[in-house]
Each structure stands twice: as C-alpha cells, then as structure tokens.
Design a protein around this motif. Structure first.
Motif, PDB file in Angstrom:
ATOM      1  N   SER A 143       0.683   6.367 -17.612  1.00 26.63           N
ATOM      2  CA  SER A 143       1.242   7.577 -17.017  1.00 26.63           C
ATOM      3  C   SER A 143       0.606   7.789 -15.638  1.00 26.63           C
ATOM      4  CB  SER A 143       1.020   8.778 -17.929  1.00 26.63           C
ATOM      5  OG  SER A 143      -0.358   9.018 -18.096  1.00 26.63           O
ATOM      6  N   VAL A 144       1.185   8.694 -14.889  1.00 28.62           N
ATOM      7  CA  VAL A 144       0.780   8.929 -13.501  1.00 28.62           C
ATOM      8  C   VAL A 144      -0.666   9.410 -13.382  1.00 28.62           C
ATOM      9  CG1 VAL A 144       1.255  10.373 -11.473  1.00 28.62           C
ATOM     10  CG2 VAL A 144       3.147   9.355 -12.743  1.00 28.62           C
ATOM     11  N   THR A 145      -1.093  10.328 -14.230  1.00 28.45           N
ATOM     12  CA  THR A 145      -2.436  10.908 -14.108  1.00 28.45           C
ATOM     13  C   THR A 145      -3.556   9.873 -14.220  1.00 28.45           C
ATOM     14  OG1 THR A 145      -1.636  13.050 -14.867  1.00 28.45           O
ATOM     15  CG2 THR A 145      -4.009  12.662 -14.998  1.00 28.45           C
ATOM     16  N   PRO A 146      -3.576   9.010 -15.241  1.00 27.15           N
ATOM     17  CA  PRO A 146      -4.659   8.024 -15.298  1.00 27.15           C
ATOM     18  C   PRO A 146      -4.613   7.021 -14.137  1.00 27.15           C
ATOM     19  CG  PRO A 146      -3.241   7.806 -17.237  1.00 27.15           C
ATOM     20  CD  PRO A 146      -2.766   8.987 -16.459  1.00 27.15           C
ATOM     21  N   VAL A 147      -3.414   6.699 -13.654  1.00 33.37           N
ATOM     22  CA  VAL A 147      -3.313   5.788 -12.503  1.00 33.37           C
ATOM     23  C   VAL A 147      -3.925   6.463 -11.270  1.00 33.37           C
ATOM     24  CG1 VAL A 147      -1.722   4.643 -10.908  1.00 33.37           C
ATOM     25  CG2 VAL A 147      -1.342   4.504 -13.373  1.00 33.37           C
ATOM     26  N   HIS A 148      -3.590   7.713 -11.076  1.00 33.36           N
ATOM     27  CA  HIS A 148      -4.144   8.472  -9.942  1.00 33.36           C
ATOM     28  C   HIS A 148      -5.666   8.528 -10.027  1.00 33.36           C
ATOM     29  CE1 HIS A 148      -5.243  12.131  -7.656  1.00 33.36           C
ATOM     30  NE2 HIS A 148      -4.360  11.642  -6.817  1.00 33.36           N
ATOM     31  N   GLU A 149      -6.190   8.815 -11.204  1.00 32.55           N
ATOM     32  CA  GLU A 149      -7.649   8.884 -11.397  1.00 32.55           C
ATOM     33  C   GLU A 149      -8.305   7.530 -11.142  1.00 32.55           C
ATOM     34  OE1 GLU A 149      -7.932  10.416 -15.371  1.00 32.55           O
ATOM     35  OE2 GLU A 149      -7.483  12.471 -14.741  1.00 32.55           O
ATOM     36  N   ARG A 150      -7.670   6.463 -11.604  1.00 31.14           N
ATOM     37  CA  ARG A 150      -8.225   5.125 -11.386  1.00 31.14           C
ATOM     38  C   ARG A 150      -8.246   4.768  -9.896  1.00 31.14           C
ATOM     39  NH1 ARG A 150      -8.507   1.158 -15.507  1.00 31.14           N
ATOM     40  NH2 ARG A 150      -8.158   1.988 -17.591  1.00 31.14           N
ATOM     41  N   ILE A 151      -7.178   5.089  -9.199  1.00 31.12           N
ATOM     42  CA  ILE A 151      -7.128   4.795  -7.757  1.00 31.12           C
ATOM     43  C   ILE A 151      -8.221   5.569  -7.027  1.00 31.12           C
ATOM     44  CG2 ILE A 151      -5.762   5.084  -5.647  1.00 31.12           C
ATOM     45  CD1 ILE A 151      -3.278   4.416  -7.380  1.00 31.12           C
ATOM     46  N   ARG A 152      -8.372   6.835  -7.339  1.00 32.77           N
ATOM     47  CA  ARG A 152      -9.419   7.650  -6.698  1.00 32.77           C
ATOM     48  C   ARG A 152     -10.806   7.067  -6.982  1.00 32.77           C
ATOM     49  NH1 ARG A 152      -6.392   8.442  -3.459  1.00 32.77           N
ATOM     50  NH2 ARG A 152      -4.750   9.941  -3.649  1.00 32.77           N
ATOM     51  N   LYS A 153     -11.022   6.602  -8.212  1.00 30.27           N
ATOM     52  CA  LYS A 153     -12.311   6.015  -8.565  1.00 30.27           C
ATOM     53  C   LYS A 153     -12.530   4.697  -7.815  1.00 30.27           C
ATOM     54  CE  LYS A 153     -15.234   4.842 -12.481  1.00 30.27           C
ATOM     55  NZ  LYS A 153     -15.356   4.724 -13.930  1.00 30.27           N
ATOM     56  N   ALA A 197       0.812  -1.219   0.000  1.00 26.72           N
ATOM     57  CA  ALA A 197       0.000   0.000   0.000  1.00 26.72           C
ATOM     58  C   ALA A 197       0.846   1.270   0.000  1.00 26.72           C
ATOM     59  CB  ALA A 197      -0.949   0.009   1.200  1.00 26.72           C
ATOM     60  N   GLN A 198       2.149   1.140   0.233  1.00 24.86           N
ATOM     61  CA  GLN A 198       3.025   2.305   0.205  1.00 24.86           C
ATOM     62  C   GLN A 198       3.605   2.576  -1.178  1.00 24.86           C
ATOM     63  OE1 GLN A 198       5.812   1.514   3.499  1.00 24.86           O
ATOM     64  NE2 GLN A 198       4.939   3.340   4.435  1.00 24.86           N
ATOM     65  N   MET A 199       3.264   1.729  -2.125  1.00 21.45           N
ATOM     66  CA  MET A 199       3.756   1.932  -3.487  1.00 21.45           C
ATOM     67  C   MET A 199       3.247   3.280  -4.002  1.00 21.45           C
ATOM     68  SD  MET A 199       3.364  -0.656  -6.716  1.00 21.45           S
ATOM     69  CE  MET A 199       4.638  -1.782  -6.185  1.00 21.45           C
ATOM     70  N   THR A 200       4.133   4.050  -4.588  1.00 21.05           N
ATOM     71  CA  THR A 200       3.737   5.364  -5.086  1.00 21.05           C
ATOM     72  C   THR A 200       2.971   5.213  -6.395  1.00 21.05           C
ATOM     73  OG1 THR A 200       5.737   5.702  -6.392  1.00 21.05           O
ATOM     74  CG2 THR A 200       5.805   6.406  -4.068  1.00 21.05           C
ATOM     75  N   ILE A 201       2.235   6.246  -6.736  1.00 20.70           N
ATOM     76  CA  ILE A 201       1.504   6.247  -8.004  1.00 20.70           C
ATOM     77  C   ILE A 201       2.480   6.139  -9.168  1.00 20.70           C
ATOM     78  CG2 ILE A 201       0.036   7.651  -9.510  1.00 20.70           C
ATOM     79  CD1 ILE A 201      -1.352   8.645  -6.935  1.00 20.70           C
ATOM     80  N   LYS A 202       3.629   6.770  -9.032  1.00 21.41           N
ATOM     81  CA  LYS A 202       4.653   6.699 -10.075  1.00 21.41           C
ATOM     82  C   LYS A 202       5.147   5.258 -10.250  1.00 21.41           C
ATOM     83  CE  LYS A 202       9.023   8.792 -11.456  1.00 21.41           C
ATOM     84  NZ  LYS A 202      10.085   9.739 -11.103  1.00 21.41           N
ATOM     85  N   GLU A 203       5.369   4.548  -9.142  1.00 24.60           N
ATOM     86  CA  GLU A 203       5.819   3.150  -9.214  1.00 24.60           C
ATOM     87  C   GLU A 203       4.750   2.258  -9.850  1.00 24.60           C
ATOM     88  OE1 GLU A 203       8.766   2.798  -5.340  1.00 24.60           O
ATOM     89  OE2 GLU A 203       6.596   2.773  -5.021  1.00 24.60           O
ATOM     90  N   ILE A 204       3.501   2.495  -9.477  1.00 23.06           N
ATOM     91  CA  ILE A 204       2.394   1.715 -10.053  1.00 23.06           C
ATOM     92  C   ILE A 204       2.313   1.975 -11.555  1.00 23.06           C
ATOM     93  CG2 ILE A 204      -0.112   1.410 -10.092  1.00 23.06           C
ATOM     94  CD1 ILE A 204      -0.046   2.134  -7.054  1.00 23.06           C
ATOM     95  N   ALA A 205       2.365   3.242 -11.925  1.00 18.21           N
ATOM     96  CA  ALA A 205       2.286   3.617 -13.339  1.00 18.21           C
ATOM     97  C   ALA A 205       3.383   2.921 -14.143  1.00 18.21           C
ATOM     98  CB  ALA A 205       2.390   5.130 -13.481  1.00 18.21           C
ATOM     99  N   SER A 206       4.562   2.868 -13.587  1.00 19.72           N
ATOM    100  CA  SER A 206       5.683   2.219 -14.259  1.00 19.72           C
ATOM    101  C   SER A 206       5.439   0.725 -14.455  1.00 19.72           C
ATOM    102  CB  SER A 206       6.954   2.439 -13.434  1.00 19.72           C
ATOM    103  OG  SER A 206       7.993   1.628 -13.898  1.00 19.72           O
TER     104      SER A 206
END
Length: 153
Positions: free
Chosen positions: A32-42, A18-27
């Motif tokens: 890219s970071v923005t769609p990953v962030h939006e997906r997590i929020r959703k 759960a400490q994985m950053t959005i950047k690490e997940i995106a990679s």
C-alpha cells in the motif's frame, strides 16, 4: 541499516524513473501507499538516495564530444591536490573527476561540443593550471554502454 528486498525494489524503480509516483511504486511491488512512502523517506534519511535528478541528452544540447583525461600533477603535495580540486570543481565541462592510483593522479570525464571546444578547454583551462604537469586525452569514438544505474537486486 541495510535495505531489504522490498527497499531494493523501490530503489531500482526510482533509479529507473525518479518521477514514478508512490502509488505507481506501491502497485508494482504489491504494497500500500503508506509503507512505500515510509520506506522511501527512510531510504532518503539513511542516505541510500542522494538526490533526484533529470538526465539530459547531451547530443541534443550540442555536447557531442566525450573526452577522458589522465592528469598528472607536478608535485605530490597536499597544496597541489587542493588547488587542482578547487579549480576542477569550477569547470562545467568536467562531469567527473576522480583521484586514481597508477601512473597519473586524476581521471576526468569531459563533455564539450567538438574538437575545437576541447582544444579551448585544454589550452585555456586545464593546462593553464600551474600544478598540472602532464595531460593525456582519450576521445570517445563510440559508447558501448552508458548507465547511471547501480545494481540493487
């Protein structure tokens, strides 16, 4: 909303760390970071992610004994169940409590330091509840599999 394959990959990664950053997940999932962030929020908004937690090592904290308890109440009345539920929620030794079908009413997962601590819990807390008729205790000798992960892929 049902999560698609990309959402499930994100859930799997977060569930593992759960400490994985959005950047690490995106990679890891080639986004890219923005769609990953939006997906997590959703996923959070839709309730697929309940909360983020830290799993502790119970043995390092001196909680080496795991006991499963089957509990039968004296009466099958709404009030008995409500009273028992309220009492159990207040007991930090109980990690899980489920109403089950079969020959007993509840199954509890209890974690304590040792046999003496369980005896104290059993005598002074669990069996002290007026609605409890019978308790069967099963002491864990060895854990073959322990996970909090839910298969998402």
């Amino acid at each position: 909303m049902q999560p698609d394959l990309t959402d499930r990959k994100i859930l799997g990664l977060l569930q593992n760390n759960a400490q994985m950053t959005i950047k690490e997940i995106a990679s890891k999932i080639n986004l890219s970071v923005t769609p990953v962030h939006e997906r997590i929020r959703k996923l959070e908004k839709e309730g697929f992610i309940d909360k983020y937690v830290c799993l502790l090592n119970r043995r390092k904290l001196g909680k080496s004994l795991v006991v499963y308890c089957n509990v039968t109440l004296d009466k099958q009345r709404k009030e008995s169940f409500e009273d028992f539920n309220q009492a159990i929620v207040q007991m930090p030794e109980v990690l899980e409590c489920s109403v089950v079908s079969g020959n007993f009413d509840y199954m509890l997962k209890v974690i304590v330091e040792d046999g003496e601590a369980y005896n104290q819990f059993y005598q002074h807390k669990l069996s002290a509840l007026s609605s409890v008729l019978h308790i069967s205790s099963y002491f864990v000798i060895s854990e073959i599999k322990y996970t909090t992960g839910i298969a998402v892929l």
